[in-house]
Design a protein around this motif. Structure first.
Motif, short mmCIF file in Angstrom:
data_model
loop_
_atom_site.label_atom_id
_atom_site.label_comp_id
_atom_site.label_asym_id
_atom_site.label_seq_id
_atom_site.Cartn_x
_atom_site.Cartn_y
_atom_site.Cartn_z
N LYS A 87 32.88 -9.30 22.45
CA LYS A 87 34.27 -9.23 21.98
C LYS A 87 34.43 -8.41 20.70
CE LYS A 87 35.74 -13.53 24.15
NZ LYS A 87 36.39 -14.84 23.97
N GLY A 88 33.71 -7.30 20.62
CA GLY A 88 33.82 -6.43 19.45
C GLY A 88 32.89 -6.79 18.31
N TYR A 89 32.12 -7.84 18.43
CA TYR A 89 31.16 -8.28 17.42
C TYR A 89 29.76 -7.92 17.92
CZ TYR A 89 35.00 -11.17 15.72
OH TYR A 89 36.20 -11.61 15.23
N LEU A 90 28.85 -7.69 17.00
CA LEU A 90 27.45 -7.50 17.35
C LEU A 90 26.69 -8.74 16.89
CD1 LEU A 90 26.83 -3.78 16.38
CD2 LEU A 90 27.25 -4.75 18.64
N ILE A 91 25.95 -9.34 17.81
CA ILE A 91 25.19 -10.55 17.52
C ILE A 91 23.70 -10.20 17.54
CG2 ILE A 91 24.62 -12.88 18.32
CD1 ILE A 91 27.43 -12.91 19.66
N TYR A 92 23.03 -10.50 16.44
CA TYR A 92 21.60 -10.23 16.30
C TYR A 92 20.86 -11.57 16.36
CZ TYR A 92 22.98 -5.62 14.62
OH TYR A 92 23.52 -4.36 14.50
N GLN A 93 20.01 -11.72 17.35
CA GLN A 93 19.22 -12.94 17.51
C GLN A 93 17.93 -12.78 16.71
OE1 GLN A 93 19.67 -11.88 21.68
NE2 GLN A 93 19.86 -14.07 22.08
N GLU A 94 17.75 -13.60 15.66
CA GLU A 94 16.61 -13.44 14.75
C GLU A 94 15.97 -14.79 14.44
OE1 GLU A 94 18.27 -9.60 12.31
OE2 GLU A 94 19.03 -11.56 11.73
N ALA A 95 15.39 -15.41 15.47
CA ALA A 95 14.72 -16.71 15.29
C ALA A 95 13.65 -16.58 14.21
CB ALA A 95 14.10 -17.17 16.60
N ALA B 45 18.39 -18.73 14.16
CA ALA B 45 18.96 -17.93 13.08
C ALA B 45 19.43 -16.59 13.63
CB ALA B 45 17.91 -17.70 11.99
N GLY B 46 20.32 -15.96 12.88
CA GLY B 46 20.79 -14.65 13.29
C GLY B 46 21.93 -14.14 12.44
N ARG B 47 22.51 -13.04 12.88
CA ARG B 47 23.62 -12.40 12.18
C ARG B 47 24.72 -12.06 13.18
NH1 ARG B 47 21.77 -6.99 10.67
NH2 ARG B 47 20.02 -7.34 12.05
N GLU C 80 34.00 -0.31 6.64
CA GLU C 80 32.97 -1.24 6.19
C GLU C 80 32.52 -2.17 7.31
OE1 GLU C 80 33.37 -4.68 3.25
OE2 GLU C 80 35.47 -4.23 3.62
N THR C 81 31.23 -2.51 7.28
CA THR C 81 30.67 -3.47 8.23
C THR C 81 30.50 -4.79 7.51
OG1 THR C 81 29.46 -1.73 9.38
CG2 THR C 81 28.70 -3.99 9.72
N LYS C 82 31.09 -5.84 8.09
CA LYS C 82 30.95 -7.18 7.50
C LYS C 82 29.91 -7.95 8.30
CE LYS C 82 35.37 -7.52 5.29
NZ LYS C 82 36.40 -8.43 4.84
N THR C 83 29.15 -8.80 7.58
CA THR C 83 28.05 -9.55 8.19
C THR C 83 28.16 -11.02 7.82
OG1 THR C 83 26.58 -7.63 8.06
CG2 THR C 83 25.54 -9.78 8.31
N MET D 102 20.83 -19.41 19.93
CA MET D 102 21.57 -18.74 18.86
C MET D 102 22.70 -17.91 19.44
SD MET D 102 22.09 -15.64 17.40
CE MET D 102 22.81 -15.13 15.89
N LEU D 103 22.43 -17.18 20.52
CA LEU D 103 23.46 -16.35 21.15
C LEU D 103 24.64 -17.21 21.63
CD1 LEU D 103 24.46 -13.62 22.18
CD2 LEU D 103 23.13 -14.03 24.26
N LYS D 104 24.34 -18.31 22.26
CA LYS D 104 25.40 -19.21 22.74
C LYS D 104 26.22 -19.77 21.57
CE LYS D 104 23.85 -19.92 27.25
NZ LYS D 104 23.83 -18.51 27.51
N LYS D 105 25.54 -20.20 20.50
CA LYS D 105 26.24 -20.72 19.32
C LYS D 105 27.09 -19.65 18.66
CE LYS D 105 25.12 -25.04 18.91
NZ LYS D 105 26.13 -26.09 18.89
N ALA D 106 26.56 -18.44 18.56
CA ALA D 106 27.30 -17.34 17.94
C ALA D 106 28.54 -16.99 18.76
CB ALA D 106 26.40 -16.12 17.79
N GLN D 107 28.42 -16.96 20.08
CA GLN D 107 29.58 -16.68 20.93
C GLN D 107 30.65 -17.75 20.76
OE1 GLN D 107 27.45 -16.34 24.64
NE2 GLN D 107 27.41 -14.11 24.52
N MET D 108 30.25 -19.01 20.70
CA MET D 108 31.19 -20.10 20.49
C MET D 108 31.86 -19.97 19.12
SD MET D 108 30.63 -24.28 20.80
CE MET D 108 28.91 -24.06 20.63
N PHE D 109 31.09 -19.60 18.10
CA PHE D 109 31.61 -19.42 16.75
C PHE D 109 32.65 -18.30 16.72
CE2 PHE D 109 30.55 -18.37 12.10
CZ PHE D 109 31.26 -19.44 11.62
N VAL D 110 32.37 -17.19 17.39
CA VAL D 110 33.32 -16.08 17.48
C VAL D 110 34.59 -16.54 18.18
CG1 VAL D 110 33.74 -13.85 18.62
CG2 VAL D 110 31.62 -14.22 17.33
#
Length: 92
Positions: free
Chosen positions: A25-33, A43-45, A53-56, A75-83
């Motif tokens: 959805k326009g966000y980039l999710i970085y999976q960084e266990a 963990a991730g970003r 500007e890029t916000k993180t 992490m990917l599932k949690k990040a998608q839910m957070f977005v």
């Protein structure tokens, strides 16, 4: 100090691995266990480009799992839910 670290098994610096982001959805999710005591901490970003500007948003959860792949998938599932819940308010 370097000699003693090598002799007695001091912490070794891990090579930096480039993580391929997942677009959502326009966000980039970085999976960084994070490796921690034989397990992996979730963990991730999440990043998004705004004009010039890029916000993180970086997060580390208290959950640990036995496999790096499992931690990254969770992490990917949690990040998608957070977005979905927060949208651009993630960066406030």
């Amino acid at each position: 100090m370097g000699l003693f670290s090598r002799l007695f098994g001091g912490a070794k610096e891990q090579p930096k691995v480039e993580v391929e982001p997942v677009e959502y959805k326009g966000y980039l999710i970085y999976q960084e266990a994070l490796s921690e005591g034989g397990q992996y901490r979730i963990a991730g970003r999440i990043t998004k480009q705004f004009d010039d500007e890029t916000k993180t948003h970086r997060f580390i959860r208290s959950d640990v799992l036995p496999s790096e792949n499992d931690a990254n998938e969770f992490m990917l599932k949690k990040a998608q839910m957070f977005v979905d819940q927060m949208g651009d308010n993630i960066f406030q």
